[in-house]
Motif scaffolding. Structure first.
Motif, PDB file in Angstrom:
ATOM      1  N   ILE A  57       6.097   6.272  14.216  1.00  0.00           N
ATOM      2  CA  ILE A  57       6.746   4.952  14.112  1.00  0.00           C
ATOM      3  C   ILE A  57       7.278   4.518  15.470  1.00  0.00           C
ATOM      4  CG2 ILE A  57       8.604   3.636  13.037  1.00  0.00           C
ATOM      5  CD1 ILE A  57       8.447   5.608  10.671  1.00  0.00           C
ATOM      6  N   ALA A  58       7.964   5.443  16.160  1.00  0.00           N
ATOM      7  CA  ALA A  58       8.534   5.105  17.470  1.00  0.00           C
ATOM      8  C   ALA A  58       7.454   4.657  18.447  1.00  0.00           C
ATOM      9  CB  ALA A  58       9.309   6.303  18.026  1.00  0.00           C
ATOM     10  N   GLU A  59       6.330   5.383  18.457  1.00  0.00           N
ATOM     11  CA  GLU A  59       5.244   5.030  19.365  1.00  0.00           C
ATOM     12  C   GLU A  59       4.586   3.720  18.931  1.00  0.00           C
ATOM     13  OE1 GLU A  59       2.376   4.947  22.318  1.00  0.00           O
ATOM     14  OE2 GLU A  59       4.324   5.970  22.173  1.00  0.00           O
ATOM     15  N   TRP A  60       4.401   3.517  17.623  1.00  0.00           N
ATOM     16  CA  TRP A  60       3.770   2.298  17.125  1.00  0.00           C
ATOM     17  C   TRP A  60       4.622   1.077  17.467  1.00  0.00           C
ATOM     18  CZ3 TRP A  60       3.996  -2.056  14.299  1.00  0.00           C
ATOM     19  CH2 TRP A  60       2.815  -2.603  13.811  1.00  0.00           C
ATOM     20  N   VAL A  61       5.931   1.174  17.280  1.00  0.00           N
ATOM     21  CA  VAL A  61       6.837   0.071  17.599  1.00  0.00           C
ATOM     22  C   VAL A  61       6.780  -0.254  19.086  1.00  0.00           C
ATOM     23  CG1 VAL A  61       9.286  -0.541  17.767  1.00  0.00           C
ATOM     24  CG2 VAL A  61       8.386   0.426  15.645  1.00  0.00           C
ATOM     25  N   GLY A  78      -6.147  16.395   6.273  1.00  0.00           N
ATOM     26  CA  GLY A  78      -6.732  15.619   5.193  1.00  0.00           C
ATOM     27  C   GLY A  78      -5.876  15.459   3.961  1.00  0.00           C
ATOM     28  N   HIS A  79      -4.647  15.999   3.977  1.00  0.00           N
ATOM     29  CA  HIS A  79      -3.818  15.962   2.771  1.00  0.00           C
ATOM     30  C   HIS A  79      -2.890  14.748   2.738  1.00  0.00           C
ATOM     31  CE1 HIS A  79      -5.284  19.847   1.556  1.00  0.00           C
ATOM     32  NE2 HIS A  79      -5.014  20.325   2.752  1.00  0.00           N
ATOM     33  N   ALA A  80      -3.387  13.607   3.163  1.00  0.00           N
ATOM     34  CA  ALA A  80      -2.644  12.345   3.118  1.00  0.00           C
ATOM     35  C   ALA A  80      -3.647  11.213   3.018  1.00  0.00           C
ATOM     36  CB  ALA A  80      -1.778  12.183   4.363  1.00  0.00           C
ATOM     37  N   ALA A  81      -3.306  10.195   2.225  1.00  0.00           N
ATOM     38  CA  ALA A  81      -4.203   9.048   2.075  1.00  0.00           C
ATOM     39  C   ALA A  81      -3.464   7.917   1.388  1.00  0.00           C
ATOM     40  CB  ALA A  81      -5.444   9.430   1.273  1.00  0.00           C
ATOM     41  N   VAL A  82      -3.886   6.678   1.678  1.00  0.00           N
ATOM     42  CA  VAL A  82      -3.427   5.529   0.901  1.00  0.00           C
ATOM     43  C   VAL A  82      -4.170   5.591  -0.427  1.00  0.00           C
ATOM     44  CG1 VAL A  82      -3.426   3.021   0.714  1.00  0.00           C
ATOM     45  CG2 VAL A  82      -2.875   4.111   2.901  1.00  0.00           C
ATOM     46  N   LEU A  97      -0.887   4.776  10.192  1.00  0.00           N
ATOM     47  CA  LEU A  97      -0.176   6.014   9.882  1.00  0.00           C
ATOM     48  C   LEU A  97      -1.058   6.939   9.039  1.00  0.00           C
ATOM     49  CD1 LEU A  97       2.382   7.766   9.826  1.00  0.00           C
ATOM     50  CD2 LEU A  97       3.178   6.400   7.884  1.00  0.00           C
ATOM     51  N   GLU A  98      -1.806   6.360   8.125  1.00  0.00           N
ATOM     52  CA  GLU A  98      -2.720   7.156   7.297  1.00  0.00           C
ATOM     53  C   GLU A  98      -3.702   7.938   8.166  1.00  0.00           C
ATOM     54  OE1 GLU A  98      -5.919   6.399   3.666  1.00  0.00           O
ATOM     55  OE2 GLU A  98      -5.659   4.881   5.234  1.00  0.00           O
ATOM     56  N   LEU A  99      -4.306   7.277   9.142  1.00  0.00           N
ATOM     57  CA  LEU A  99      -5.282   7.943  10.006  1.00  0.00           C
ATOM     58  C   LEU A  99      -4.641   9.098  10.769  1.00  0.00           C
ATOM     59  CD1 LEU A  99      -7.218   4.851  11.420  1.00  0.00           C
ATOM     60  CD2 LEU A  99      -7.998   6.484   9.682  1.00  0.00           C
ATOM     61  N   THR A 100      -3.430   8.898  11.258  1.00  0.00           N
ATOM     62  CA  THR A 100      -2.739   9.953  11.996  1.00  0.00           C
ATOM     63  C   THR A 100      -2.422  11.141  11.104  1.00  0.00           C
ATOM     64  OG1 THR A 100      -1.771   8.431  13.601  1.00  0.00           O
ATOM     65  CG2 THR A 100      -0.638  10.525  13.275  1.00  0.00           C
ATOM     66  N   LEU A 101      -1.877  10.887   9.906  1.00  0.00           N
ATOM     67  CA  LEU A 101      -1.495  11.983   9.016  1.00  0.00           C
ATOM     68  C   LEU A 101      -2.715  12.720   8.476  1.00  0.00           C
ATOM     69  CD1 LEU A 101       1.537  10.564   6.989  1.00  0.00           C
ATOM     70  CD2 LEU A 101       1.536  12.058   9.001  1.00  0.00           C
ATOM     71  N   GLN A 102      -3.817  12.000   8.255  1.00  0.00           N
ATOM     72  CA  GLN A 102      -5.026  12.679   7.798  1.00  0.00           C
ATOM     73  C   GLN A 102      -5.491  13.706   8.823  1.00  0.00           C
ATOM     74  OE1 GLN A 102      -7.804   9.538   6.838  1.00  0.00           O
ATOM     75  NE2 GLN A 102      -7.269   9.593   4.668  1.00  0.00           N
ATOM     76  N   THR A 103      -5.341  13.355  10.100  1.00  0.00           N
ATOM     77  CA  THR A 103      -5.741  14.278  11.165  1.00  0.00           C
ATOM     78  C   THR A 103      -4.765  15.444  11.280  1.00  0.00           C
ATOM     79  OG1 THR A 103      -6.792  12.493  12.416  1.00  0.00           O
ATOM     80  CG2 THR A 103      -6.225  14.485  13.625  1.00  0.00           C
ATOM     81  N   VAL A 104      -3.480  15.132  11.334  1.00  0.00           N
ATOM     82  CA  VAL A 104      -2.465  16.162  11.566  1.00  0.00           C
ATOM     83  C   VAL A 104      -2.306  17.081  10.357  1.00  0.00           C
ATOM     84  CG1 VAL A 104      -0.010  16.538  12.014  1.00  0.00           C
ATOM     85  CG2 VAL A 104      -1.232  14.733  13.236  1.00  0.00           C
ATOM     86  N   LEU A 105      -2.378  16.529   9.158  1.00  0.00           N
ATOM     87  CA  LEU A 105      -2.124  17.303   7.940  1.00  0.00           C
ATOM     88  C   LEU A 105      -3.408  17.774   7.264  1.00  0.00           C
ATOM     89  CD1 LEU A 105       0.828  15.237   6.401  1.00  0.00           C
ATOM     90  CD2 LEU A 105       0.912  17.166   7.996  1.00  0.00           C
ATOM     91  N   SER A 113       0.847  -1.186   0.000  1.00  0.00           N
ATOM     92  CA  SER A 113       0.000   0.000   0.000  1.00  0.00           C
ATOM     93  C   SER A 113       0.883   1.237   0.000  1.00  0.00           C
ATOM     94  CB  SER A 113      -0.906   0.017   1.236  1.00  0.00           C
ATOM     95  OG  SER A 113      -1.799  -1.081   1.223  1.00  0.00           O
ATOM     96  N   VAL A 114       0.474   2.236  -0.786  1.00  0.00           N
ATOM     97  CA  VAL A 114       1.253   3.461  -0.925  1.00  0.00           C
ATOM     98  C   VAL A 114       0.499   4.616  -0.265  1.00  0.00           C
ATOM     99  CG1 VAL A 114       2.351   5.063  -2.531  1.00  0.00           C
ATOM    100  CG2 VAL A 114       2.196   2.625  -3.107  1.00  0.00           C
ATOM    101  N   LEU A 115       1.164   5.269   0.679  1.00  0.00           N
ATOM    102  CA  LEU A 115       0.588   6.421   1.370  1.00  0.00           C
ATOM    103  C   LEU A 115       1.119   7.693   0.714  1.00  0.00           C
ATOM    104  CD1 LEU A 115      -0.987   7.753   3.682  1.00  0.00           C
ATOM    105  CD2 LEU A 115       1.005   7.377   5.149  1.00  0.00           C
ATOM    106  N   GLU A 116       0.218   8.516   0.188  1.00  0.00           N
ATOM    107  CA  GLU A 116       0.613   9.746  -0.494  1.00  0.00           C
ATOM    108  C   GLU A 116       0.354  10.956   0.405  1.00  0.00           C
ATOM    109  OE1 GLU A 116      -0.540  12.419  -4.475  1.00  0.00           O
ATOM    110  OE2 GLU A 116      -1.188  10.304  -4.326  1.00  0.00           O
ATOM    111  N   VAL A 117       1.322  11.880   0.435  1.00  0.00           N
ATOM    112  CA  VAL A 117       1.192  13.141   1.161  1.00  0.00           C
ATOM    113  C   VAL A 117       1.335  14.276   0.149  1.00  0.00           C
ATOM    114  CG1 VAL A 117       2.161  14.641   2.940  1.00  0.00           C
ATOM    115  CG2 VAL A 117       2.123  12.167   3.290  1.00  0.00           C
TER     116      VAL A 117
END
Length: 336
Positions: free
Chosen positions: A44-48, A108-112, A98-106, A19-23
């Motif tokens: 990533i650090a928190e997810w790991v 909506g300008h990120a999605a798989v 990661l997609e869900l996090t970036l959609q919130t922080v950015l 899957s490709v996540l685009e920003v």
């Protein structure tokens, strides 16, 4: 714990569907321009940590013109510069989280946006590596340093630098053309001269006409500034400078590769130069005509104002006065 990981075996599997996540870089909130990878790294650090992941994984990124987010957000009306992220070694659930996090922080300008069958290509750059329960980022070619969120292990060259040491700006709002250098307290100290110096460095770096990938350009600029190592903070700030240079038309982004946009001022479109001249003027205060010409030259990365730049600039000024976008008073100018 080791503070340096040398030449780790990066994870990549040819033929695997990913899957490709685009920003979309054109539309993310201003405060995250050049900084959004810090969000990815922290996630990533928190997810790991949260998932007790003990294996090895590598996150890769490719910059190119993207059109997949058109229509998903009102401020993404046309194709623009995007970063594409894939990973190997982590569960596929990771990229969705990661997609869900970036959609919130950015905003909506990120999605798989797609699924690809991976094939090795040098334009895929490794940005983070997971090993021994830590997230690592490349500090110098072949040398990776760990990241532990706010408790990051710091090296001397990666420690916070005074603005005078780095001599570049890190806080640019392209919509308001406000420029300043972030101090340790978080306040903004304006210093347009340092920004113009960086634009001249970008032009000098690309003056031969050769294409460079973003990582190579950043490393070359860091060496020109006298840094033996390209720490994460330096890399982020130089990345900001490259993005600003693209907006000002100093360099162009062609399918993820950077190159000089116009070698001389005569190679620029006249209307583009008019817009850049207006943008180079700070506010509506009066400025001497010769100083404004020097300001335009530095704005688009020319360190010297020769006869050709002077002649073209005076023609641009006369055109802007006729159009009512500038007013003059003897030898002085200001924006209308």
């Amino acid at each position: 714990m080791s503070e340096l990981l040398e030449a780790p075996e990066l994870v990549w599997t040819n033929g695997m569907s990913r899957s490709v996540l685009e920003v979309s870089l054109e539309s993310i909130p201003t405060e995250f321009e050049g900084q959004w990878l810090n969000v990815v790294r922290d996630f990533i650090a928190e997810w790991v940590r949260r998932n007790s992941f003990t294996g090895e994984a590598t996150i890769w990124m490719w910059e190119a013109i993207g059109a997949n987010l058109i229509g998903r957000h009102t401020s993404t009306p046309a194709p623009g510069s995007s970063e594409f992220i894939i990973q190997f070694g982590l569960p596929e659930k990771f990229i969705r989280d990661l997609e869900l996090t970036l959609q919130t922080v950015l905003d909506g300008h990120a999605a798989v946006t797609e699924v690809l069958t991976a094939q090795e290509d040098e334009r895929w750059a490794p940005i983070f590596h997971v090993q021994d329960g830590l997230v690592w980022s490349e500090d110098d070619p072949g040398e990776w340093v760990p990241w532990q969120g706010r408790d990051q292990v710091q090296h001397e060259d990666d420690a916070p630098l005074a603005p005078e040491e780095l001599n570049i700006d890190v806080s640019i709002d392209p919509r308001s053309r406000t420029a300043g250098t972030m101090t340790h307290s978080g306040s903004v100290r304006r210093d347009p001269a340092k920004i113009q110096n960086m634009m001249c460095l970008v032009r000098e770096t690309f003056a031969t006409g050769a294409e460079r990938d973003r990582i190579g350009a950043i490393n070359e600029m860091a060496r020109a500034l006298g840094f033996k190592r390209t720490g994460s903070r330096i890399r982020s700030q130089l990345d900001n400078a490259l993005r600003m240079a693209v907006r000002r038309g100093i360099i162009a982004n062609e399918r993820g590769m950077l190159c000089i946009s116009a070698r001389t001022i005569e190679h620029y479109d006249r209307d583009f130069l008019k817009d850049q001249f207006i943008a180079s003027l700070q506010g509506r205060q009066w400025i001497e005509r010769d100083e404004a010409i020097r300001g335009l030259a530095r704005w688009i990365g020319f360190s010297r104002t020769g006869s050709t730049i002077d002649q073209v600039s005076r023609s641009i000024i006369n055109g802007l006065i006729r159009e009512g976008r500038l007013e003059s008073d003897g030898g002085n100018l200001r924006r209308v």
